[in-house]
Design an enzyme around this catalytic site. Sequence first.
Site, PDB file in Angstrom:
ATOM      1  N   TRP A 154       4.687   1.904   8.649  1.00 39.20           N
ATOM      2  CA  TRP A 154       4.103   2.636   7.533  1.00 39.20           C
ATOM      3  C   TRP A 154       3.762   4.046   7.994  1.00 39.20           C
ATOM      4  O   TRP A 154       3.229   4.241   9.089  1.00 39.20           O
ATOM      5  CB  TRP A 154       2.859   1.895   7.039  1.00 39.20           C
ATOM      6  CG  TRP A 154       2.141   2.551   5.895  1.00 39.20           C
ATOM      7  CD1 TRP A 154       2.695   3.104   4.785  1.00 39.20           C
ATOM      8  CD2 TRP A 154       0.720   2.727   5.765  1.00 39.20           C
ATOM      9  NE1 TRP A 154       1.704   3.616   3.958  1.00 39.20           N
ATOM     10  CE2 TRP A 154       0.488   3.386   4.535  1.00 39.20           C
ATOM     11  CE3 TRP A 154      -0.366   2.367   6.565  1.00 39.20           C
ATOM     12  CZ2 TRP A 154      -0.790   3.710   4.094  1.00 39.20           C
ATOM     13  CZ3 TRP A 154      -1.642   2.674   6.122  1.00 39.20           C
ATOM     14  CH2 TRP A 154      -1.844   3.349   4.892  1.00 39.20           C
ATOM     15  N   ASP A 194      -2.096  -5.910  10.441  1.00 38.69           N
ATOM     16  CA  ASP A 194      -2.254  -5.270   9.134  1.00 38.69           C
ATOM     17  C   ASP A 194      -1.648  -6.201   8.093  1.00 38.69           C
ATOM     18  O   ASP A 194      -0.435  -6.338   7.994  1.00 38.69           O
ATOM     19  CB  ASP A 194      -1.549  -3.914   9.138  1.00 38.69           C
ATOM     20  CG  ASP A 194      -1.742  -3.149   7.831  1.00 38.69           C
ATOM     21  OD1 ASP A 194      -2.483  -3.643   6.958  1.00 38.69           O
ATOM     22  OD2 ASP A 194      -1.156  -2.058   7.689  1.00 38.69           O
ATOM     23  N   ALA A 207      -1.350  -6.626   4.343  1.00 41.11           N
ATOM     24  CA  ALA A 207      -1.572  -5.870   3.106  1.00 41.11           C
ATOM     25  C   ALA A 207      -0.815  -6.424   1.900  1.00 41.11           C
ATOM     26  O   ALA A 207      -1.023  -5.930   0.788  1.00 41.11           O
ATOM     27  CB  ALA A 207      -1.174  -4.406   3.318  1.00 41.11           C
ATOM     28  N   LYS A 230      -2.682  -4.874  -3.347  1.00 39.20           N
ATOM     29  CA  LYS A 230      -1.414  -5.338  -3.902  1.00 39.20           C
ATOM     30  C   LYS A 230      -1.541  -6.727  -4.517  1.00 39.20           C
ATOM     31  O   LYS A 230      -1.088  -6.966  -5.631  1.00 39.20           O
ATOM     32  CB  LYS A 230      -0.324  -5.354  -2.821  1.00 39.20           C
ATOM     33  CG  LYS A 230      -0.155  -4.043  -2.047  1.00 39.20           C
ATOM     34  CD  LYS A 230       0.209  -2.885  -2.933  1.00 39.20           C
ATOM     35  CE  LYS A 230       0.619  -1.643  -2.136  1.00 39.20           C
ATOM     36  NZ  LYS A 230      -0.418  -1.109  -1.255  1.00 39.20           N
TER      37      LYS A 230
END
Length: 396
Positions: free
Chosen positions: A127, A208, A210, A243
Amino acid sequence: MHFTSLTRQPDDPLLKIIGQHAADPRPGKIDLGVGVFRDEEGRTPVMTAVKAAEARLLETQASKSYLGPEGDTGFVSALGRLVIGDAVSWDRVVGLQTPGGTGALRLSAELLARAGVARIWMGSPSWANHAPIFRQAGVEPHMIPCYDLTSQRFDLDGFLAGLDTATSGDAVLLHGCCHNPIGIDPDATGWTAIADRIGQRALLPVVDLAYQGLGDGFDTDANGARAILAAVPDALLAYSCDKNFGLYRERTGALFATSADAETGGVVLSNLLALARANWSMPPDHGAAIVRVILEDDALTAEWRDELETMRQRLESLRAMLAEGGRIGTVDLGAVAHGKGMFATLPLSPTQVEWLRDRHAIYMAGSGRINIAGFNVAQVARFHDALRDMAVNGVA
């Protein structure tokens, strides 16, 4: 005169795409740049479970007073137990609410710096905001090339070889599922190998997570993170609800830390709270309160999970339709079927990305990253046609 030494910073490329797409008058334009889920009509709807939780808060919330730097502890506990499961004994886990997953990552970076961690290793590409977040906090990112865009495959051996160059005490960043920007994750065997190598090298993992629920399903998507947490005494898990609860603008996230014992965990939490206090003092409450209400109610939890599964199935269906295009020019869309979640990165040059925008009103990041949810069904065929047009014209 105090600001004369500053230099203008470049515009964020994704934000620039938003503006370009909005200003484009052509009908049928396609926005594959912005990383938000969209339905077939191009909307990013509020989930019905979220609406129900908000209605309940409206009726029952008696105060808007501060909760403290730890945020909504009911949210943190309910989310942590759901995500981590029995991978780690709960007395080894501490957590706090953060402003989104980005806030959790920033707090992770500052905690690493305070603990004397100087380097963090991550697969490349990652990212776009990962490296800047850690670098700004004084933890230098080191990249490990481990993704083949043409075949859409994760190079496990290459990633493990990269970890072998790390030093004991270094950190390593891992995408828990639905990799952004590639969309390719390790399989179960790969996660086990990565967890073993991290333990052998005495590295500190930062996971991470997400996009849980948008890949293979909510529970399955946590398996990689759980394997990592179970393999080492110390770890960090940065979590985003943006999300999978559709709470983008509410900035709802959490940071969890696992330690060898409860006493060490208490020290870790005290540092996290001090860092949070200096960064944002108190996190925003509304999104966390929504998630807490949902997770504390079995009926709302079931409704939310049903909605999340519908979102996941839409992404899976769109991937399959994209893959039906097969090889078009230098792009093998068939390989996109290997991926999970919202994103894929196609082997397109900046020139090709610009040509698709100018000729066909198709907007994507200059890297070739596309948001799968940006398509509706009819637009997938248009995208196939645009790639064929580009191949015929020899755009490279």
